[in-house]
Every structure is written in C-alpha cells, then in structure tokens.
Design a protein around this motif. Structure first.
Motif, PDB file in Angstrom:
ATOM      1  N   PHE A  46       0.888  -0.967   0.017  1.00 38.71           N
ATOM      2  CA  PHE A  46       0.178   0.142  -0.115  1.00 38.71           C
ATOM      3  C   PHE A  46       0.855   1.298   0.048  1.00 38.71           C
ATOM      4  O   PHE A  46       0.251   2.342  -0.219  1.00 38.71           O
ATOM      5  CB  PHE A  46      -0.914   0.057   1.159  1.00 38.71           C
ATOM      6  N   ARG A  47       2.051   1.200   0.150  1.00 39.67           N
ATOM      7  CA  ARG A  47       3.140   2.472   0.057  1.00 39.67           C
ATOM      8  C   ARG A  47       3.018   3.005  -1.373  1.00 39.67           C
ATOM      9  O   ARG A  47       2.968   2.100  -2.342  1.00 39.67           O
ATOM     10  CB  ARG A  47       4.179   2.046   0.675  1.00 39.67           C
ATOM     11  N   ARG A  48       2.863   4.146  -1.611  1.00 38.25           N
ATOM     12  CA  ARG A  48       2.893   4.732  -2.949  1.00 38.25           C
ATOM     13  C   ARG A  48       3.895   5.499  -3.175  1.00 38.25           C
ATOM     14  O   ARG A  48       4.039   5.982  -4.391  1.00 38.25           O
ATOM     15  CB  ARG A  48       1.669   5.664  -3.011  1.00 38.25           C
ATOM     16  N   GLU A  49       4.819   5.883  -1.993  1.00 41.96           N
ATOM     17  CA  GLU A  49       6.092   6.575  -2.413  1.00 41.96           C
ATOM     18  C   GLU A  49       7.086   6.158  -1.516  1.00 41.96           C
ATOM     19  O   GLU A  49       6.916   5.890  -0.439  1.00 41.96           O
ATOM     20  CB  GLU A  49       5.987   8.043  -2.412  1.00 41.96           C
ATOM     21  N   MET A  50       8.488   6.173  -1.704  1.00 44.77           N
ATOM     22  CA  MET A  50       9.524   6.141  -0.701  1.00 44.77           C
ATOM     23  C   MET A  50      10.509   6.995  -1.289  1.00 44.77           C
ATOM     24  O   MET A  50      10.834   7.552  -2.469  1.00 44.77           O
ATOM     25  CB  MET A  50      10.190   4.674  -1.240  1.00 44.77           C
TER      26      MET A  50
END
Length: 125
Positions: free
Chosen positions: A32-36
């Motif tokens: 579910f992470r959309r950015e790093m």
C-alpha cells in the motif's frame, strides 16, 4: 507501522532502512505504500536462514530486492514489478532481504557480491 530504522551503507551510499522483524511486519512489508525516498528501504530480518521468496501483492511501488548473507554480502538482486504475484526467490538460504526503490542498485553500479555495512551484519573473521 512505526518500525525501527537502521542506517546501512554500501559502497559509501547510505540507506535508511525500516526493519521488519515479526511475521506481521514482514507480511505487510511495503504493501500500500505509494512513494519512498530515494535512499529509503525496508530490511526484512527473517527468523531462519532459509530460501526466501517475496512477491508484490498489494504493493504499488516498483522495487529492487537484494537477498543478503549474514555478513552483508549481496547474493542476488532483482527488480520487482508493482502488484506482481510471481515470487522472486533468493535461491540460497539467507536471513536478510532488502527492498529499495527500483533501480537503486543499478544507478549506483552495485551488483551481487557487494557488501552492506551496518550494525546487523556479522563482521567476517
């Protein structure tokens, strides 16, 4: 999840890695992470040294994965595509797995055989 962080380096390149230690933390991973951030990653600490297999269920970020020996040596690097249910295997028993933004290793010229440094990896004797 509010996971502990550890500072790692490889070939003088820093990585600030969140550490997933429990079954629940490892199962959720980067789902579910959309950015790093560019120098951010997730280090999975597995309880046993075994062949590890990872997939990208519910993970929208393209990632690169490294399978790592106890001393920090990278055995294998692979790219993972968002939401792909095909697993990527370490092929050899490992305890540590690191996920970073896709292409992170390639952009720095880091290949299998390179060694991560950090407080979790055993120094070679």
């Amino acid at each position: 999840m509010n996971l502990p962080r550890v500072q790692l380096t490889i070939a003088e390149h820093p990585i600030e890695a969140r550490v997933a230690r429990t079954d629940e933390e490892r199962a959720l991973g980067l789902m579910f992470r959309r950015e790093m951030e560019e120098n951010e990653g997730m280090l999975f600490m597995c309880e046993e040294c075994a062949v590890q297999t990872f997939w990208m269920k519910d993970t929208p970020l393209p990632l690169s994965i490294a399978f790592i020996e106890d001393d920090g040596t990278i055995l294998k690097i692979a790219d993972l595509e968002p939401h792909c249910l095909e697993g990527e295997s370490s092929e050899h028993p490992v305890r540590y797995v690191l996920e970073v933004p896709q292409g992170w290793f390639a952009r720095r010229g880091i290949e299998a055989g390179a060694r991560l440094a950090g407080p979790l990896f055993l120094e070679s004797v």
